[in-house]
Design a protein around this motif. Structure first.
Motif, PDB file in Angstrom:
ATOM      1  N   GLY A   1      -0.570  29.115  56.174  1.00 25.97           N
ATOM      2  CA  GLY A   1      -0.928  28.384  57.563  1.00 25.97           C
ATOM      3  C   GLY A   1       0.037  28.508  58.409  1.00 25.97           C
ATOM      4  N   LEU A   2       1.228  27.877  58.098  1.00 24.46           N
ATOM      5  CA  LEU A   2       2.622  27.875  58.826  1.00 24.46           C
ATOM      6  C   LEU A   2       3.175  29.120  59.371  1.00 24.46           C
ATOM      7  CD1 LEU A   2       3.998  24.646  57.373  1.00 24.46           C
ATOM      8  CD2 LEU A   2       2.904  24.613  59.587  1.00 24.46           C
TER       9      LEU A   2
ATOM     10  N   VAL B   1       2.283  18.967  58.471  1.00 23.96           N
ATOM     11  CA  VAL B   1       1.447  20.295  58.285  1.00 23.96           C
ATOM     12  C   VAL B   1      -0.031  19.808  58.861  1.00 23.96           C
ATOM     13  CG1 VAL B   1       0.129  21.691  56.445  1.00 23.96           C
ATOM     14  CG2 VAL B   1       2.565  21.223  56.233  1.00 23.96           C
ATOM     15  N   ALA B   2      -0.378  18.784  58.628  1.00 24.92           N
ATOM     16  CA  ALA B   2      -1.778  18.270  59.224  1.00 24.92           C
ATOM     17  C   ALA B   2      -1.563  18.340  60.776  1.00 24.92           C
ATOM     18  CB  ALA B   2      -2.285  16.712  58.598  1.00 24.92           C
ATOM     19  N   SER B   3      -0.551  17.963  61.171  1.00 22.76           N
ATOM     20  CA  SER B   3      -0.285  17.948  62.712  1.00 22.76           C
ATOM     21  C   SER B   3      -0.385  19.250  63.380  1.00 22.76           C
ATOM     22  CB  SER B   3       1.112  17.087  63.040  1.00 22.76           C
ATOM     23  OG  SER B   3       0.885  15.948  62.699  1.00 22.76           O
ATOM     24  N   VAL B   4       0.083  20.206  62.686  1.00 19.74           N
ATOM     25  CA  VAL B   4       0.076  21.776  63.332  1.00 19.74           C
ATOM     26  C   VAL B   4      -1.544  22.203  62.738  1.00 19.74           C
ATOM     27  CG1 VAL B   4       0.986  23.925  62.763  1.00 19.74           C
ATOM     28  CG2 VAL B   4       2.515  22.182  62.672  1.00 19.74           C
ATOM     29  N   GLY B   5      -1.996  21.673  61.926  1.00 22.32           N
ATOM     30  CA  GLY B   5      -3.325  22.034  61.740  1.00 22.32           C
ATOM     31  C   GLY B   5      -4.514  21.591  62.782  1.00 22.32           C
ATOM     32  N   LEU B   6      -4.033  20.256  63.244  1.00 22.79           N
ATOM     33  CA  LEU B   6      -4.706  19.622  64.197  1.00 22.79           C
ATOM     34  C   LEU B   6      -4.572  19.978  65.677  1.00 22.79           C
ATOM     35  CD1 LEU B   6      -6.463  17.319  65.193  1.00 22.79           C
ATOM     36  CD2 LEU B   6      -4.383  15.886  65.491  1.00 22.79           C
ATOM     37  N   LEU B   7      -3.448  20.646  66.128  1.00 21.05           N
ATOM     38  CA  LEU B   7      -2.852  21.352  67.107  1.00 21.05           C
ATOM     39  C   LEU B   7      -3.653  22.652  67.069  1.00 21.05           C
ATOM     40  CD1 LEU B   7      -1.434  21.956  69.651  1.00 21.05           C
ATOM     41  CD2 LEU B   7       0.374  23.014  68.057  1.00 21.05           C
TER      42      LEU B   7
ATOM     43  N   ALA C   1      -5.710  26.602  61.678  1.00 21.29           N
ATOM     44  CA  ALA C   1      -6.266  25.342  61.497  1.00 21.29           C
ATOM     45  C   ALA C   1      -6.755  24.897  60.196  1.00 21.29           C
ATOM     46  CB  ALA C   1      -7.275  25.112  62.397  1.00 21.29           C
ATOM     47  N   ALA C   2      -7.345  25.903  59.622  1.00 21.01           N
ATOM     48  CA  ALA C   2      -8.076  25.889  58.300  1.00 21.01           C
ATOM     49  C   ALA C   2      -6.885  25.843  57.272  1.00 21.01           C
ATOM     50  CB  ALA C   2      -8.908  26.934  57.902  1.00 21.01           C
ATOM     51  N   LEU C   3      -5.907  26.721  57.214  1.00 23.03           N
ATOM     52  CA  LEU C   3      -4.934  26.823  56.130  1.00 23.03           C
ATOM     53  C   LEU C   3      -3.917  25.660  56.287  1.00 23.03           C
ATOM     54  CD1 LEU C   3      -4.101  30.571  56.565  1.00 23.03           C
ATOM     55  CD2 LEU C   3      -4.950  29.442  54.608  1.00 23.03           C
ATOM     56  N   CYS C   4      -3.613  25.109  57.193  1.00 20.88           N
ATOM     57  CA  CYS C   4      -2.822  23.882  57.487  1.00 20.88           C
ATOM     58  C   CYS C   4      -3.520  22.839  57.119  1.00 20.88           C
ATOM     59  CB  CYS C   4      -2.220  23.987  58.926  1.00 20.88           C
ATOM     60  SG  CYS C   4      -1.112  25.100  59.366  1.00 20.88           S
ATOM     61  N   LEU C   5      -4.926  22.415  57.507  1.00 19.58           N
ATOM     62  CA  LEU C   5      -5.526  21.428  57.178  1.00 19.58           C
ATOM     63  C   LEU C   5      -5.675  21.302  55.693  1.00 19.58           C
ATOM     64  CD1 LEU C   5      -7.681  21.015  60.435  1.00 19.58           C
ATOM     65  CD2 LEU C   5      -5.680  19.553  59.698  1.00 19.58           C
ATOM     66  N   VAL C   6      -6.310  22.280  55.218  1.00 18.88           N
ATOM     67  CA  VAL C   6      -6.603  22.579  53.789  1.00 18.88           C
ATOM     68  C   VAL C   6      -5.426  22.322  52.865  1.00 18.88           C
ATOM     69  CG1 VAL C   6      -7.455  24.048  51.655  1.00 18.88           C
ATOM     70  CG2 VAL C   6      -8.929  23.885  54.003  1.00 18.88           C
TER      71      VAL C   6
END
Length: 165
Positions: free
Chosen positions: A108-109, A11-17, A77-82
């Protein structure tokens, strides 16, 4: 624990992307805006296309569309990282608690999947016939994003008890 940690990292990887894409769109605004201009103006589709009535030539509308794209990418980005941080905080929690905490990451996803599928495959690819452009066709990269995001969404959605530890 390993399955939970892998879900969090994916999930963090998608947020980082999404975050890197936002940074690219902001720091190299004109290069990426040209892509939007060409897709919306349909200036590189087949010369005999009967669908060019759909073209949008107004720079203000093109800029608004690009702003909306950057806004959605920022939300992804915000939803996935949070969501990943929230799950990391519950790494050792009971399965039911961990599963309930997935909502932000799932939002987020889901937004990411819809953005790249509806935005790039349906709207840009089919409505603006981006597939006809040899130079400005972004369907293959969008499809890669859809596949990666879809996998992470499915994996994250598995209940914590469905996976071996």
């Amino acid at each position: 624990m390993a399955a939970r940690l892998s879900k969090i990292l994916l999930v963090a990887s998608v947020g980082l992307l999404a975050l890197v894409i936002v940074l690219n769109n902001l720091t190299d605004y004109n290069a990426n805006f040209r892509y939007i201009q060409h897709v919306l103006s349909m200036d590189t589709v087949f010369a005999d296309s009967r669908l060019t009535w759909r073209a949008i030539h107004a720079p203000a509308v093109q800029r608004a569309a690009y702003g909306a794209i950057i806004g959605v990418e920022t939300a992804i980005a915000a939803l996935c990282l949070v969501g990943a941080v929230r799950l990391l905080g519950l790494l050792s929690a009971a399965g039911v608690t961990f599963n309930r905490a997935k909502a932000t990451a799932i939002y987020g996803l889901t937004l990411a999947f819809l953005f790249w599928f509806v935005g790039f495959m349906v709207v840009a690819g089919e409505w603006f016939t981006m597939w006809q452009s040899l130079e400005w066709n972004g369907q293959q990269p969008a499809f890669r994003f859809i596949g990666c995001v879809g996998f992470v969404l499915l994996y994250l959605s598995l209940a914590d008890s469905d996976l071996p530890e």
